[in-house]
Motif scaffolding. Structure first.
Motif, PDB file in Angstrom:
ATOM      1  N   ASN A 177      19.683  52.565  83.422  1.00 52.11           N
ATOM      2  CA  ASN A 177      20.255  53.320  81.778  1.00 52.11           C
ATOM      3  C   ASN A 177      19.811  54.391  82.129  1.00 52.11           C
ATOM      4  N   GLN A 178      18.501  54.904  82.801  1.00 48.45           N
ATOM      5  CA  GLN A 178      17.706  56.336  82.713  1.00 48.45           C
ATOM      6  C   GLN A 178      18.277  57.081  83.206  1.00 48.45           C
ATOM      7  N   MET A 179      19.161  56.223  84.772  1.00 44.71           N
ATOM      8  CA  MET A 179      19.611  57.512  85.783  1.00 44.71           C
ATOM      9  C   MET A 179      20.967  57.721  84.677  1.00 44.71           C
ATOM     10  N   ILE A 180      21.308  57.315  83.795  1.00 42.53           N
ATOM     11  CA  ILE A 180      23.025  56.764  83.750  1.00 42.53           C
ATOM     12  C   ILE A 180      22.798  57.453  82.622  1.00 42.53           C
ATOM     13  N   GLU A 181      21.732  58.267  82.090  1.00 44.26           N
ATOM     14  CA  GLU A 181      21.699  58.858  80.776  1.00 44.26           C
ATOM     15  C   GLU A 181      21.959  57.607  80.074  1.00 44.26           C
ATOM     16  N   ALA A 182      22.231  55.891  79.417  1.00 47.60           N
ATOM     17  CA  ALA A 182      22.113  55.268  78.577  1.00 47.60           C
ATOM     18  C   ALA A 182      20.995  54.878  77.881  1.00 47.60           C
ATOM     19  N   PRO A 183      21.622  54.091  76.297  1.00 51.42           N
ATOM     20  CA  PRO A 183      19.952  53.831  76.838  1.00 51.42           C
ATOM     21  C   PRO A 183      19.431  52.511  76.703  1.00 51.42           C
ATOM     22  N   LYS A 184      18.044  53.034  76.904  1.00 52.39           N
ATOM     23  CA  LYS A 184      17.215  52.336  77.756  1.00 52.39           C
ATOM     24  C   LYS A 184      17.451  50.389  77.746  1.00 52.39           C
ATOM     25  N   GLU A 185      17.975  50.155  76.508  1.00 51.04           N
ATOM     26  CA  GLU A 185      17.963  48.617  76.348  1.00 51.04           C
ATOM     27  C   GLU A 185      19.670  48.274  76.543  1.00 51.04           C
ATOM     28  N   ALA A 186      20.269  49.609  77.017  1.00 45.01           N
ATOM     29  CA  ALA A 186      21.921  49.191  77.288  1.00 45.01           C
ATOM     30  C   ALA A 186      22.334  48.447  77.492  1.00 45.01           C
ATOM     31  N   PRO A 187      23.138  46.762  77.988  1.00 40.01           N
ATOM     32  CA  PRO A 187      23.196  45.718  79.156  1.00 40.01           C
ATOM     33  C   PRO A 187      24.366  46.896  79.943  1.00 40.01           C
ATOM     34  N   LEU A 188      24.100  46.134  80.722  1.00 38.18           N
ATOM     35  CA  LEU A 188      24.372  46.900  81.972  1.00 38.18           C
ATOM     36  C   LEU A 188      26.104  46.283  82.318  1.00 38.18           C
ATOM     37  N   PRO A 189      27.037  46.947  82.929  1.00 37.37           N
ATOM     38  CA  PRO A 189      28.018  46.167  82.947  1.00 37.37           C
ATOM     39  C   PRO A 189      27.878  44.518  83.804  1.00 37.37           C
ATOM     40  N   PRO A 190      28.563  44.043  83.561  1.00 36.91           N
ATOM     41  CA  PRO A 190      28.955  42.088  84.483  1.00 36.91           C
ATOM     42  C   PRO A 190      29.161  43.367  85.940  1.00 36.91           C
ATOM     43  N   GLY A 191      27.825  42.287  86.920  1.00 36.34           N
ATOM     44  CA  GLY A 191      28.015  42.628  88.370  1.00 36.34           C
ATOM     45  C   GLY A 191      27.571  43.772  88.972  1.00 36.34           C
ATOM     46  N   PHE A 192      26.737  44.245  87.840  1.00 35.31           N
ATOM     47  CA  PHE A 192      26.598  45.897  88.187  1.00 35.31           C
ATOM     48  C   PHE A 192      25.638  45.601  89.323  1.00 35.31           C
ATOM     49  N   SER A 193      25.843  45.927  90.274  1.00 35.94           N
ATOM     50  CA  SER A 193      24.551  45.891  91.190  1.00 35.94           C
ATOM     51  C   SER A 193      23.908  47.089  91.956  1.00 35.94           C
ATOM     52  N   PRO A 194      21.860  47.061  92.742  1.00 35.77           N
ATOM     53  CA  PRO A 194      21.703  48.048  92.970  1.00 35.77           C
ATOM     54  C   PRO A 194      23.356  49.266  93.991  1.00 35.77           C
ATOM     55  N   GLY A 195      23.872  48.272  94.535  1.00 30.07           N
ATOM     56  CA  GLY A 195      24.867  49.149  95.636  1.00 30.07           C
ATOM     57  C   GLY A 195      25.538  49.880  94.994  1.00 30.07           C
ATOM     58  N   MET A 196      26.006  49.038  93.806  1.00 25.97           N
ATOM     59  CA  MET A 196      26.934  49.841  92.257  1.00 25.97           C
ATOM     60  C   MET A 196      26.297  51.130  91.947  1.00 25.97           C
ATOM     61  N   LEU A 197      24.728  51.031  91.841  1.00 22.46           N
ATOM     62  CA  LEU A 197      23.990  52.335  91.301  1.00 22.46           C
ATOM     63  C   LEU A 197      23.797  53.894  92.680  1.00 22.46           C
ATOM     64  N   LEU A 198      24.177  52.936  93.416  1.00 22.13           N
ATOM     65  CA  LEU A 198      23.772  53.275  94.226  1.00 22.13           C
ATOM     66  C   LEU A 198      24.986  55.005  95.343  1.00 22.13           C
ATOM     67  N   ILE A 199      26.078  54.005  94.772  1.00 17.39           N
ATOM     68  CA  ILE A 199      27.414  54.672  95.343  1.00 17.39           C
ATOM     69  C   ILE A 199      27.381  55.698  93.582  1.00 17.39           C
ATOM     70  N   GLU A 200      27.302  55.820  92.492  1.00 18.38           N
ATOM     71  CA  GLU A 200      27.205  56.802  91.609  1.00 18.38           C
ATOM     72  C   GLU A 200      26.745  58.026  92.462  1.00 18.38           C
ATOM     73  N   MET A 201      28.139  59.013  91.491  1.00 18.41           N
ATOM     74  CA  MET A 201      28.045  59.959  91.973  1.00 18.41           C
ATOM     75  C   MET A 201      26.631  61.296  90.963  1.00 18.41           C
ATOM     76  N   VAL A 202      25.879  61.782  91.717  1.00 16.84           N
ATOM     77  CA  VAL A 202      24.880  62.648  91.036  1.00 16.84           C
ATOM     78  C   VAL A 202      25.362  63.495  89.849  1.00 16.84           C
ATOM     79  N   GLU A 203      26.035  64.799  90.482  1.00 19.22           N
ATOM     80  CA  GLU A 203      26.442  65.644  90.154  1.00 19.22           C
ATOM     81  C   GLU A 203      26.964  65.288  88.115  1.00 19.22           C
ATOM     82  N   PRO A 204      27.294  64.172  88.001  1.00 17.18           N
ATOM     83  CA  PRO A 204      27.754  64.011  86.530  1.00 17.18           C
ATOM     84  C   PRO A 204      26.738  64.044  85.900  1.00 17.18           C
TER      85      PRO A 204
END
Length: 238
Positions: A177-204
């Motif tokens: 949540n910190q990396m994608i600038e969401a509220p700290k306690e916001a629930p992650l999308p269902p099935g959101f894994s480390p793999g999905m975080l790692l393919i997140e684009m940096v630029e936005p």
């Protein structure tokens, strides 16, 4: 070449080779993580499996970083310079070799006990003990704070790949949540894994812009970490 320089060079080369291996694993798996119902049939792996492959590639890179820090640190403590002759100023005389350096750093004569005491995955701990063994301007102590935080975040991602505990899940949720600038306690999308975080684009995400490199192929968090580790390897072992 001065005594030990070849060993220091080898430690760095092994680390850089490990990063290249991680990228070779990551490249194909990244594409398999992304699919729609029309394209799914043509993928080599189910997306959840591909996400696990991405996570394991990152885990391997984190482990390689820890090995590099350990080998380079103990090499310097033994008086071994880098390939180009750099050696941080020792506060006392050099250890006899890396094995002896490990005993000195841990305060343990038994090798197994000594290994268990070392926390090479903790950059703040490494910074702290480096001030005992080297002058304060040594590269371990001079790591920029933003890099220290990125290394700590890498451990959180690695722990989530390796563990399914409530603590690992909670720490990963807060970090994601910190990396994608969401509220700290916001629930992650269902099935959101480390793999999905790692393919997140940096630029936005402005919070991730320090991971951007001059040269990039994917422009995502995984690649950002590969670039960061390469820069830190040159900083620690010039």
């Amino acid at each position: 070449m001065k005594k030990g320089a070849a060993a220091q060079k080898r430690a760095k080369q092994n680390f850089l080779s490990a990063l290249e291996t991680a990228c070779r694993i990551y490249g194909p798996a990244r594409g398999w993580c992304l699919y729609d119902y029309e394209s799914f049939e043509g993928t080599a792996y189910h997306p959840t499996v591909a996400q696990k492959i991405v996570g394991l590639a990152f885990l391997g890179a984190v482990s390689a970083w820890e090995d590099f820090v350990s080998e380079t640190y103990l090499g310097y403590l033994s008086g071994y310079p880098s390939d180009k002759g750099y050696l941080p100023k020792l506060c006392c005389g050099p250890a006899l070799n890396r094995k002896h350096a490990l005993m000195l750093a841990s305060g343990e004569a038994n090798g197994s006990d000594a290994d268990r005491k070392m926390r090479w995955n903790n950059p703040r701990w490494v910074k702290s003990i480096s001030k005992i063994h080297f002058s304060s301007n040594n590269p371990f102590n001079m790591l920029p704070e933003n890099c220290v935080k990125r290394l700590e975040a890498a451990n959180v991602i690695r722990n989530r790949v390796a563990h399914n505990s409530s603590k690992a899940k909670m720490q990963f949720k807060h970090l994601a949540n910190q990396m994608i600038e969401a509220p700290k306690e916001a629930p992650l999308p269902p099935g959101f894994s480390p793999g999905m975080l790692l393919i997140e684009m940096v630029e936005p995400h402005p919070a991730l812009h320090d991971l951007e490199g001059d040269e990039h192929h994917w422009g995502d968090i995984f690649e950002g970490y590969m670039g960061l580790w390469k820069r830190l390897a040159d900083f620690i072992s010039p």
